[in-house]
Design a protein around this motif. Structure first.
Motif, PDB file in Angstrom:
ATOM      1  N   THR A  73       0.900  -0.928   0.173  1.00 13.83           N
ATOM      2  CA  THR A  73       0.144  -0.143  -0.098  1.00 13.83           C
ATOM      3  C   THR A  73       1.306   1.559   0.127  1.00 13.83           C
ATOM      4  O   THR A  73       2.210   1.687   0.656  1.00 13.83           O
ATOM      5  CB  THR A  73      -0.664   0.036   1.065  1.00 13.83           C
ATOM      6  OG1 THR A  73      -1.592  -1.348   1.586  1.00 13.83           O
ATOM      7  CG2 THR A  73      -1.613   1.096   1.693  1.00 13.83           C
ATOM      8  N   VAL A  74       0.577   2.227  -0.802  1.00 10.01           N
ATOM      9  CA  VAL A  74       1.062   3.341  -0.717  1.00 10.01           C
ATOM     10  C   VAL A  74       0.235   4.485  -0.558  1.00 10.01           C
ATOM     11  O   VAL A  74      -0.874   4.761  -0.760  1.00 10.01           O
ATOM     12  CB  VAL A  74       1.788   3.928  -2.216  1.00 10.01           C
ATOM     13  CG1 VAL A  74       2.372   5.090  -2.700  1.00 10.01           C
ATOM     14  CG2 VAL A  74       2.715   2.798  -3.099  1.00 10.01           C
ATOM     15  N   TYR A  75       0.840   5.569   0.251  1.00  9.85           N
ATOM     16  CA  TYR A  75       0.663   6.733   0.960  1.00  9.85           C
ATOM     17  C   TYR A  75       0.861   8.119   0.251  1.00  9.85           C
ATOM     18  O   TYR A  75       2.164   8.059   0.071  1.00  9.85           O
ATOM     19  CB  TYR A  75       0.095   6.419   2.456  1.00  9.85           C
ATOM     20  CG  TYR A  75      -0.395   5.625   3.289  1.00  9.85           C
ATOM     21  CD1 TYR A  75      -1.982   5.355   3.143  1.00  9.85           C
ATOM     22  CD2 TYR A  75       0.625   4.654   3.390  1.00  9.85           C
ATOM     23  CE1 TYR A  75      -1.884   3.922   3.939  1.00  9.85           C
ATOM     24  CE2 TYR A  75      -0.218   3.130   3.876  1.00  9.85           C
ATOM     25  CZ  TYR A  75      -1.101   2.962   3.754  1.00  9.85           C
ATOM     26  OH  TYR A  75      -1.349   1.389   4.228  1.00  9.85           O
ATOM     27  N   LYS A  76      -0.126   9.293   0.054  1.00  9.55           N
ATOM     28  CA  LYS A  76       0.310  10.136  -0.218  1.00  9.55           C
ATOM     29  C   LYS A  76       1.108  10.935   1.326  1.00  9.55           C
ATOM     30  O   LYS A  76       0.902  11.000   2.064  1.00  9.55           O
ATOM     31  CB  LYS A  76      -0.745  11.393  -0.855  1.00  9.55           C
ATOM     32  CG  LYS A  76      -1.251  10.618  -1.908  1.00  9.55           C
ATOM     33  CD  LYS A  76      -1.847  11.791  -2.874  1.00  9.55           C
ATOM     34  CE  LYS A  76      -2.692  11.176  -3.733  1.00  9.55           C
ATOM     35  NZ  LYS A  76      -1.415  11.264  -4.820  1.00  9.55           N
ATOM     36  N   VAL A  77       1.815  11.413   0.995  1.00 10.01           N
ATOM     37  CA  VAL A  77       2.764  12.089   2.041  1.00 10.01           C
ATOM     38  C   VAL A  77       2.072  13.601   3.195  1.00 10.01           C
ATOM     39  O   VAL A  77       2.554  13.690   3.704  1.00 10.01           O
ATOM     40  CB  VAL A  77       4.329  12.774   1.605  1.00 10.01           C
ATOM     41  CG1 VAL A  77       4.298  14.379   0.827  1.00 10.01           C
ATOM     42  CG2 VAL A  77       4.331  13.167   2.920  1.00 10.01           C
ATOM     43  N   GLU A  78       0.877  14.103   2.025  1.00 15.88           N
ATOM     44  CA  GLU A  78       0.175  14.711   1.932  1.00 15.88           C
ATOM     45  C   GLU A  78      -0.736  14.786   3.006  1.00 15.88           C
ATOM     46  O   GLU A  78      -1.532  15.471   4.328  1.00 15.88           O
ATOM     47  CB  GLU A  78      -0.334  15.899   1.087  1.00 15.88           C
ATOM     48  CG  GLU A  78       0.644  16.604   1.015  1.00 15.88           C
ATOM     49  CD  GLU A  78       1.160  15.456  -1.258  1.00 15.88           C
ATOM     50  OE1 GLU A  78       1.918  16.464  -1.386  1.00 15.88           O
ATOM     51  OE2 GLU A  78       0.887  14.532  -0.594  1.00 15.88           O
TER      52      GLU A  78
END
Length: 200
Positions: free
Chosen positions: A62-67
């Motif tokens: 899973t990848v998450y946006k840093v913001e």
């Protein structure tokens, strides 16, 4: 929690290949990698590896946006084995040391500490000034492990790829995740007193 999860943060410091190798090793070990990269990290990925950030993101579960400070990683109720930041820039280290969480990566690290989970920071900088050292002391006192990617000279590594593999594998050792291709003293090295117990 079903299965194992590890949060992987990649900051913009030099040495992003270590974070990429961590992702590859976690996939091989059957551990879910929950990835957050900074914008500077995405730039460095291109500079140092020739890959596109999307190619690295594809290695994670899973990848998450840093913001996205409202993502699952921002809550202690999201159960994980802990978090590794590889590489960890001095800015990221400073934010973690002071409790300033300006993005999801540093917030996730703060959550890892407050939940008393393992936080490993592969700090990438040299030489170090006093502020860097004080921040390393601060995070260590808070429960983190500072693990700079120091070359394992005893292992007789010959290529940069081997150096990266050794650094990534030894960092994952801190979570009890055993991976192949790591050179271990007293096990698979053949020089000197490494073949078995001493006989007097």
């Amino acid at each position: 929690m079903n299965g194992k999860r590890l949060i992987v943060g990649i900051s913009g410091a030099s040495g992003v290949a270590i974070g990429v190798r961590v992702l590859e090793m976690l996939a091989h070990a059957g551990v879910e990698a929950h990835l957050v990269t900074t914008h500077a990290a995405d730039m460095t990925i291109g500079y140092e590896t020739g890959r596109k950030p999307a190619d690295v993101h594809a290695l994670a579960h899973t990848v998450y946006k840093v913001e996205d400070v409202g993502a699952a990683l921002a809550s202690g109720s999201f159960a994980t084995m802990g978090m590794i930041v590889a590489p960890c820039s001095m800015r990221t280290l400073a934010e973690i040391a002071t409790g300033v969480t300006s993005n999801l990566l540093t917030r996730a690290a703060d959550v890892t500490l407050k939940e008393r989970r393992r936080l490993v920071l592969v700090a990438r900088e040299t030489p170090l000034h006093l502020g860097h050292l004080r921040n390393m002391v601060a995070v260590t006192e808070m429960g983190a492990v500072v693990a700079p990617p120091v070359p394992a000279f005893y292992a007789g590594l010959e290529t940069m790829d081997e150096v990266v593999t050794q650094a990534a594998g030894r960092a994952l050792d801190l979570f009890g995740i055993a991976v192949p291709d790591v050179k271990r003293w007293g096990e698979d090295l053949t020089k000197g007193r490494r073949k078995g117990p001493r006989k007097d």
